[in-house]
Motif scaffolding. Structure first.
Motif, PDB file in Angstrom:
ATOM      1  N   ASN A 137       0.826  -1.215   0.000  1.00  0.00           N
ATOM      2  CA  ASN A 137       0.000   0.000   0.000  1.00  0.00           C
ATOM      3  C   ASN A 137       0.861   1.266   0.000  1.00  0.00           C
ATOM      4  OD1 ASN A 137      -2.169   1.864   2.056  1.00  0.00           O
ATOM      5  ND2 ASN A 137      -2.828   1.034   0.091  1.00  0.00           N
ATOM      6  N   CYS A 138       2.057   1.163  -0.543  1.00  0.00           N
ATOM      7  CA  CYS A 138       2.980   2.298  -0.647  1.00  0.00           C
ATOM      8  C   CYS A 138       3.114   2.695  -2.112  1.00  0.00           C
ATOM      9  CB  CYS A 138       4.347   1.923  -0.072  1.00  0.00           C
ATOM     10  SG  CYS A 138       5.698   3.045  -0.522  1.00  0.00           S
ATOM     11  N   ALA A 139       3.027   3.990  -2.404  1.00  0.00           N
ATOM     12  CA  ALA A 139       3.217   4.477  -3.762  1.00  0.00           C
ATOM     13  C   ALA A 139       4.713   4.580  -4.032  1.00  0.00           C
ATOM     14  CB  ALA A 139       2.543   5.835  -3.950  1.00  0.00           C
ATOM     15  N   GLY A 140       5.246   3.577  -4.729  1.00  0.00           N
ATOM     16  CA  GLY A 140       6.677   3.557  -5.038  1.00  0.00           C
ATOM     17  C   GLY A 140       6.897   3.741  -6.521  1.00  0.00           C
ATOM     18  N   THR A 141       7.935   4.495  -6.880  1.00  0.00           N
ATOM     19  CA  THR A 141       8.238   4.702  -8.297  1.00  0.00           C
ATOM     20  C   THR A 141       9.727   4.928  -8.481  1.00  0.00           C
ATOM     21  OG1 THR A 141       7.527   5.919 -10.281  1.00  0.00           O
ATOM     22  CG2 THR A 141       7.961   7.221  -8.314  1.00  0.00           C
ATOM     23  N   GLY A 142      10.222   4.633  -9.674  1.00  0.00           N
ATOM     24  CA  GLY A 142      11.633   4.801  -9.974  1.00  0.00           C
ATOM     25  C   GLY A 142      11.941   6.201 -10.475  1.00  0.00           C
ATOM     26  N   ILE A 143      13.122   6.704 -10.123  1.00  0.00           N
ATOM     27  CA  ILE A 143      13.579   8.017 -10.585  1.00  0.00           C
ATOM     28  C   ILE A 143      15.051   7.923 -10.972  1.00  0.00           C
ATOM     29  CG2 ILE A 143      11.914   9.247  -9.133  1.00  0.00           C
ATOM     30  CD1 ILE A 143      14.211   9.928  -7.226  1.00  0.00           C
ATOM     31  N   GLY A 144      15.560   8.976 -11.614  1.00  0.00           N
ATOM     32  CA  GLY A 144      16.961   9.017 -12.013  1.00  0.00           C
ATOM     33  C   GLY A 144      17.836   9.697 -10.975  1.00  0.00           C
ATOM     34  N   GLU A 145      19.136   9.719 -11.248  1.00  0.00           N
ATOM     35  CA  GLU A 145      20.093  10.269 -10.288  1.00  0.00           C
ATOM     36  C   GLU A 145      19.909  11.769 -10.078  1.00  0.00           C
ATOM     37  OE1 GLU A 145      20.997   7.784 -12.402  1.00  0.00           O
ATOM     38  OE2 GLU A 145      21.084   6.406 -10.701  1.00  0.00           O
ATOM     39  N   ALA A 146      19.577  12.501 -11.144  1.00  0.00           N
ATOM     40  CA  ALA A 146      19.364  13.948 -10.995  1.00  0.00           C
ATOM     41  C   ALA A 146      18.176  14.221 -10.081  1.00  0.00           C
ATOM     42  CB  ALA A 146      19.151  14.596 -12.363  1.00  0.00           C
ATOM     43  N   GLU A 147      17.103  13.444 -10.258  1.00  0.00           N
ATOM     44  CA  GLU A 147      15.941  13.605  -9.382  1.00  0.00           C
ATOM     45  C   GLU A 147      16.276  13.202  -7.951  1.00  0.00           C
ATOM     46  OE1 GLU A 147      12.137  12.528 -12.094  1.00  0.00           O
ATOM     47  OE2 GLU A 147      13.726  11.020 -12.077  1.00  0.00           O
ATOM     48  N   MET A 148      17.053  12.120  -7.794  1.00  0.00           N
ATOM     49  CA  MET A 148      17.419  11.680  -6.456  1.00  0.00           C
ATOM     50  C   MET A 148      18.291  12.713  -5.758  1.00  0.00           C
ATOM     51  SD  MET A 148      17.059   9.567  -4.035  1.00  0.00           S
ATOM     52  CE  MET A 148      16.272   8.132  -4.763  1.00  0.00           C
ATOM     53  N   ALA A 149      19.137  13.392  -6.517  1.00  0.00           N
ATOM     54  CA  ALA A 149      19.958  14.455  -5.930  1.00  0.00           C
ATOM     55  C   ALA A 149      19.068  15.518  -5.307  1.00  0.00           C
ATOM     56  CB  ALA A 149      20.843  15.065  -7.014  1.00  0.00           C
ATOM     57  N   TRP A 150      18.007  15.865  -5.991  1.00  0.00           N
ATOM     58  CA  TRP A 150      17.055  16.861  -5.478  1.00  0.00           C
ATOM     59  C   TRP A 150      16.353  16.329  -4.226  1.00  0.00           C
ATOM     60  CZ3 TRP A 150      16.338  21.818  -7.197  1.00  0.00           C
ATOM     61  CH2 TRP A 150      15.254  22.510  -6.667  1.00  0.00           C
ATOM     62  N   VAL A 151      15.944  15.065  -4.267  1.00  0.00           N
ATOM     63  CA  VAL A 151      15.259  14.457  -3.128  1.00  0.00           C
ATOM     64  C   VAL A 151      16.158  14.430  -1.904  1.00  0.00           C
ATOM     65  CG1 VAL A 151      14.288  12.305  -2.223  1.00  0.00           C
ATOM     66  CG2 VAL A 151      13.660  13.085  -4.511  1.00  0.00           C
ATOM     67  N   LEU A 152      17.402  14.018  -2.083  1.00  0.00           N
ATOM     68  CA  LEU A 152      18.324  13.953  -0.959  1.00  0.00           C
ATOM     69  C   LEU A 152      18.533  15.320  -0.310  1.00  0.00           C
ATOM     70  CD1 LEU A 152      21.096  11.503  -2.234  1.00  0.00           C
ATOM     71  CD2 LEU A 152      19.338  11.065  -0.508  1.00  0.00           C
ATOM     72  N   THR A 153      18.495  16.353  -1.119  1.00  0.00           N
ATOM     73  CA  THR A 153      18.733  17.702  -0.609  1.00  0.00           C
ATOM     74  C   THR A 153      17.490  18.324   0.008  1.00  0.00           C
ATOM     75  OG1 THR A 153      20.426  18.045  -2.314  1.00  0.00           O
ATOM     76  CG2 THR A 153      19.578  20.005  -1.215  1.00  0.00           C
ATOM     77  N   TYR A 154      16.346  18.145  -0.641  1.00  0.00           N
ATOM     78  CA  TYR A 154      15.144  18.865  -0.219  1.00  0.00           C
ATOM     79  C   TYR A 154      14.032  17.973   0.330  1.00  0.00           C
ATOM     80  CZ  TYR A 154      17.429  22.618  -2.794  1.00  0.00           C
ATOM     81  OH  TYR A 154      18.337  23.546  -3.238  1.00  0.00           O
ATOM     82  N   GLY A 155      14.087  16.671   0.078  1.00  0.00           N
ATOM     83  CA  GLY A 155      13.071  15.778   0.609  1.00  0.00           C
ATOM     84  C   GLY A 155      11.732  15.855  -0.087  1.00  0.00           C
ATOM     85  N   SER A 156      11.710  16.361  -1.307  1.00  0.00           N
ATOM     86  CA  SER A 156      10.459  16.455  -2.053  1.00  0.00           C
ATOM     87  C   SER A 156      10.750  16.296  -3.539  1.00  0.00           C
ATOM     88  CB  SER A 156       9.774  17.803  -1.795  1.00  0.00           C
ATOM     89  OG  SER A 156      10.588  18.873  -2.267  1.00  0.00           O
ATOM     90  N   LEU A 157       9.694  16.117  -4.332  1.00  0.00           N
ATOM     91  CA  LEU A 157       9.851  15.962  -5.775  1.00  0.00           C
ATOM     92  C   LEU A 157       8.508  16.271  -6.432  1.00  0.00           C
ATOM     93  CD1 LEU A 157      12.037  15.034  -7.837  1.00  0.00           C
ATOM     94  CD2 LEU A 157      10.971  12.773  -7.775  1.00  0.00           C
ATOM     95  N   TRP A 158       8.573  16.741  -7.672  1.00  0.00           N
ATOM     96  CA  TRP A 158       7.324  17.042  -8.385  1.00  0.00           C
ATOM     97  C   TRP A 158       6.800  15.781  -9.078  1.00  0.00           C
ATOM     98  CZ3 TRP A 158       6.373  16.380 -13.577  1.00  0.00           C
ATOM     99  CH2 TRP A 158       7.489  16.212 -14.410  1.00  0.00           C
ATOM    100  N   PHE A 159       5.501  15.693  -9.175  1.00  0.00           N
ATOM    101  CA  PHE A 159       4.826  14.600  -9.868  1.00  0.00           C
ATOM    102  C   PHE A 159       3.652  15.158 -10.664  1.00  0.00           C
ATOM    103  CE2 PHE A 159       6.723  12.673  -6.149  1.00  0.00           C
ATOM    104  CZ  PHE A 159       7.192  11.442  -6.581  1.00  0.00           C
ATOM    105  N   GLN A 160       3.343  14.500 -11.756  1.00  0.00           N
ATOM    106  CA  GLN A 160       2.062  14.715 -12.403  1.00  0.00           C
ATOM    107  C   GLN A 160       1.134  13.601 -11.927  1.00  0.00           C
ATOM    108  OE1 GLN A 160       1.826  14.325 -16.701  1.00  0.00           O
ATOM    109  NE2 GLN A 160       0.121  15.769 -16.794  1.00  0.00           N
TER     110      GLN A 160
END
Length: 312
Positions: A137-160
């Motif tokens: 029941n967890c929304a899991g999805t794959g991302i690239g290294e550039a997106e992960m860099a943003w996540v590691l720094t800010y803890g958020s990400l954009w989605f459609q």
């Protein structure tokens, strides 16, 4: 307004009461999973426009690193062994709390078994098969290294916000038929891209009776159908699995009864037989019995798509 599971998770994680397919949201991330590609994060940060490299992490308790490929390093493959060594050094230097080395297992299986995945959460991993987490029941999805860099720094990400396809599975599996056969049936009937950037939701008696291993198999293979997310409701099987294992508090999410689905697919597995994918695409599928006797010259067992004992 009524929402699907994916819509509810993206709404709650972006501070909105309601979202609909096509909306863009910036959502807080609950879990970031990274494989050996952790070494590519500095370049990813540059591509993401983050200057100075990885100087801090938004929440180390929410980051899991699994050094899972080529372990042990193939004979005479010095480059692989060196890369694994550099991963260990990077993890130590950055003081990451959750690191699993080459002897621990395959990325997604380790993250699931170690209790990092919980219902109602939003997880991103630098691996395309992350929809497997939907089994819990967890929304899991794959991302690239550039997106992960943003996540590691800010803890958020954009989605459609994706449209959702509802799959209702009726009947009961015969002893020789497994969830992988259901996936192959769907890919053969509808093609390998019918769920492109969609969320899949699974319902019906065959899903309720299915083991968690089976649901994980379907979730893992959802990426091969193009799915962004692949979600199941949390039930007693999920709660038993998480008892004494879950590392974070959680709140399961269910779809509203009147939620809108772009498409509803019903499959009766009473008549389903063992299926086989043929070269050179997962949409080329036929019943195994049609092939007769085929000698196996090489087989790969235990990867992330078939990494549970039930599958093996």
């Amino acid at each position: 307004m009524a929402m699907t599971i994916a819509e509810k998770i993206l709404a709650s994680h972006s501070g909105r009461e309601f979202v609909r397919p096509g909306d863009y949201v910036t959502a807080k991330i609950d879990l970031a999973g990274i494989k050996y590609s952790i070494l590519d994060i500095p370049n990813g940060m540059k591509n993401a426009g983050i200057e100075g490299g990885l100087t801090h992490v938004w929440d180390r308790s929410r980051v899991v690193i699994v050094n899972d490929y080529d372990g042990p390093a193939p004979d005479k493959n010095v480059k692989t062994a060196q890369r694994q060594k550099e991963v260990r050094e990077f993890v130590q230097r950055m003081q990451f709390q959750h690191f699993y080395d080459v002897s621990e297992g395959i990325c997604h299986q380790v993250i699931l078994d170690q209790g990092f995945v919980v219902p109602g959460s939003l997880a991103v991993v630098t691996d395309s098969h992350a929809p497997i987490y939907g089994a819990l029941n967890c929304a899991g999805t794959g991302i690239g290294e550039a997106e992960m860099a943003w996540v590691l720094t800010y803890g958020s990400l954009w989605f459609q916000v994706p449209n959702t396809i509802k799959i209702v599975v009726t009947g009961a599996f015969s002893p020789s038929v497994m969830p992988k056969d259901l996936y192959l049936y769907l890919s053969g009937q509808f093609g390998t891209d019918f769920a492109q950037y969609h969320s899949l939701e699974w319902y019906g008696p065959a899903i309720q009776n299915m083991s968690l291993d089976g649901r994980m198999c379907l979730g893992n293979q959802a990426e091969e159908l193009g799915a962004k997310f692949c979600l199941f409701e949390a039930d007693k099987k999920v709660f038993r699995f998480l008892q004494g294992r879950a590392r974070y508090p959680y709140q399961p999410v269910t779809a509203d009864p009147d939620a809108h689905y772009q498409q509803v697919i019903t499959v009766d597995v009473d008549a389903l037989v063992p299926m086989v994918a043929l070269p050179h695409d997962m949409s080329v599928v036929c019943p195994a019995a049609r092939l007769g006797t085929v000698p196996i010259h090489q087989a790969s067992i235990g990867g992330c798509a078939s990494g549970r004992l039930e599958d093996i």
